[in-house]
Design a protein around this motif. Sequence first.
Motif, PDB file in Angstrom:
ATOM      1  N   LEU A 146      -4.204   8.482   6.386  1.00 47.20           N
ATOM      2  CA  LEU A 146      -3.527   8.590   7.677  1.00 47.20           C
ATOM      3  C   LEU A 146      -2.685   7.346   8.003  1.00 47.20           C
ATOM      4  O   LEU A 146      -1.702   7.450   8.747  1.00 47.20           O
ATOM      5  N   THR A 147      -3.087   6.191   7.469  1.00 47.65           N
ATOM      6  CA  THR A 147      -2.402   4.940   7.842  1.00 47.65           C
ATOM      7  C   THR A 147      -1.623   4.323   6.690  1.00 47.65           C
ATOM      8  O   THR A 147      -1.209   3.170   6.783  1.00 47.65           O
ATOM      9  N   PRO A 153      -0.192   2.439  13.118  1.00 49.42           N
ATOM     10  CA  PRO A 153      -0.717   1.064  13.124  1.00 49.42           C
ATOM     11  C   PRO A 153      -1.867   0.874  14.109  1.00 49.42           C
ATOM     12  O   PRO A 153      -2.758   0.060  13.855  1.00 49.42           O
ATOM     13  N   ALA A 154      -1.858   1.619  15.219  1.00 50.40           N
ATOM     14  CA  ALA A 154      -2.952   1.489  16.190  1.00 50.40           C
ATOM     15  C   ALA A 154      -4.267   1.950  15.572  1.00 50.40           C
ATOM     16  O   ALA A 154      -5.317   1.329  15.769  1.00 50.40           O
ATOM     17  N   LEU A 155      -4.217   3.054  14.829  1.00 43.92           N
ATOM     18  CA  LEU A 155      -5.423   3.556  14.164  1.00 43.92           C
ATOM     19  C   LEU A 155      -5.910   2.570  13.109  1.00 43.92           C
ATOM     20  O   LEU A 155      -7.118   2.307  12.995  1.00 43.92           O
ATOM     21  N   VAL A 219     -13.012   1.246   0.615  1.00 44.88           N
ATOM     22  CA  VAL A 219     -12.376   2.494   0.196  1.00 44.88           C
ATOM     23  C   VAL A 219     -10.986   2.625   0.810  1.00 44.88           C
ATOM     24  O   VAL A 219     -10.041   3.080   0.156  1.00 44.88           O
ATOM     25  N   ARG A 220     -10.832   2.225   2.076  1.00 41.92           N
ATOM     26  CA  ARG A 220      -9.513   2.309   2.704  1.00 41.92           C
ATOM     27  C   ARG A 220      -8.498   1.445   1.952  1.00 41.92           C
ATOM     28  O   ARG A 220      -7.376   1.879   1.658  1.00 41.92           O
ATOM     29  N   MET A 225      -3.942   1.180  -2.341  1.00 45.55           N
ATOM     30  CA  MET A 225      -3.467   0.774  -3.666  1.00 45.55           C
ATOM     31  C   MET A 225      -3.229   1.980  -4.565  1.00 45.55           C
ATOM     32  O   MET A 225      -2.225   2.057  -5.270  1.00 45.55           O
ATOM     33  N   VAL A 226      -4.162   2.945  -4.527  1.00 42.03           N
ATOM     34  CA  VAL A 226      -4.042   4.119  -5.393  1.00 42.03           C
ATOM     35  C   VAL A 226      -2.841   4.967  -4.993  1.00 42.03           C
ATOM     36  O   VAL A 226      -2.099   5.464  -5.850  1.00 42.03           O
ATOM     37  N   LEU A 227      -2.628   5.126  -3.699  1.00 39.10           N
ATOM     38  CA  LEU A 227      -1.535   5.979  -3.237  1.00 39.10           C
ATOM     39  C   LEU A 227      -0.159   5.403  -3.579  1.00 39.10           C
ATOM     40  O   LEU A 227       0.841   6.132  -3.541  1.00 39.10           O
TER      41      LEU A 227
END
Length: 337
Positions: A146-147, A153-155, A219-220, A225-227
């Motif tokens: 999502l980010t 950026p708020a999330l 994980v985030r 990095m993976v994306l």
Amino acid sequence: MTTTELTTPAPPLGIGHRIARSTWGSFALSRLGGLFLSLALLVVLTFLIVPLIPGDPAVAILGPDATPEAVAALRKKLNLDLPLYEQFVLYLQGLLSLDLGNSFRFGTPVTALIATKLPYTAQLAFASILVVILVAIPLGMLIGVLTRGGRRPALALGFGTVAGFLASFPGYVAATLLVVVFGLWLKVLPAGGVDSPFAFVLPTAALAFGPTFAVARVVRQETYMVLEQDYLRTARGRRLSTLRLYLRHALPNLLTSTLTVSGLILAGLLGGAIVIETVFSIPGLGNEVVNAIIVKDYPLIQGIVLTIGGLAILINLLIDVILGVIDPRTLGGSSNG
């Protein structure tokens, strides 16, 4: 160079050379060496628990009013009158025969006591790491997706702030709050003991609370990095379904770092269970070692510390093997070789 030299086959390698040249063989040799050194250090540290305790352990056990004769008799019984190296030899002999001595408090073999307490601690620790993995990976991936690329950026800021705070939340504080809210106020879950099938719900939640958010943050970051990898961009360009894109292409590449962190956390959970078991009155190794420290039951303290340390070492070895199966690059050799 002659024709004979070109056609002469190389001499066959021995079994030892073939094992050393294989990726899994070199991995096994290095890990077994590390396992031996870790266990050796653990054995030395557990042995030194008694000699390094300030004062005379015999006096600590019998109390300050004990007669010199009683202290001398107990020192002889505990082999404390022997030189330190002889005590260590006897300790090693006991370990090799699975004899950790007898508990001062109960008068029964320490191995038997540990065998009755270990299942409670193992159940609590493994249930907690299962919760951590099942909650942290989807949560971290969701926030990462999502980010990504500076979106929302708020999330991103809110999750980073809240997760950072909750990751550092002390386990005993979480345990106390859970008992007050769900055990005493709402009265929907047992506040302690092991009599109810739901007795492990609150202890598991308390033990997994902080580590869940710690792993989710990892994980985030790994999702970011993976994306950004080329193969993920190509997969998105092929307009694959969301489920296939993230579960088939992104998730496997997240597991390496996630499992590494989870292995360290599981090892830490074995130690953290000491506090949680005390809060919830669970008759596991954690609760027992606290009582053993109070009554100065040194053989039981040594046995429990040795057991928890040994389990932590074996867990990290198991994680290394799983990582090697998932990603051969973690074996230390080429994935192609």
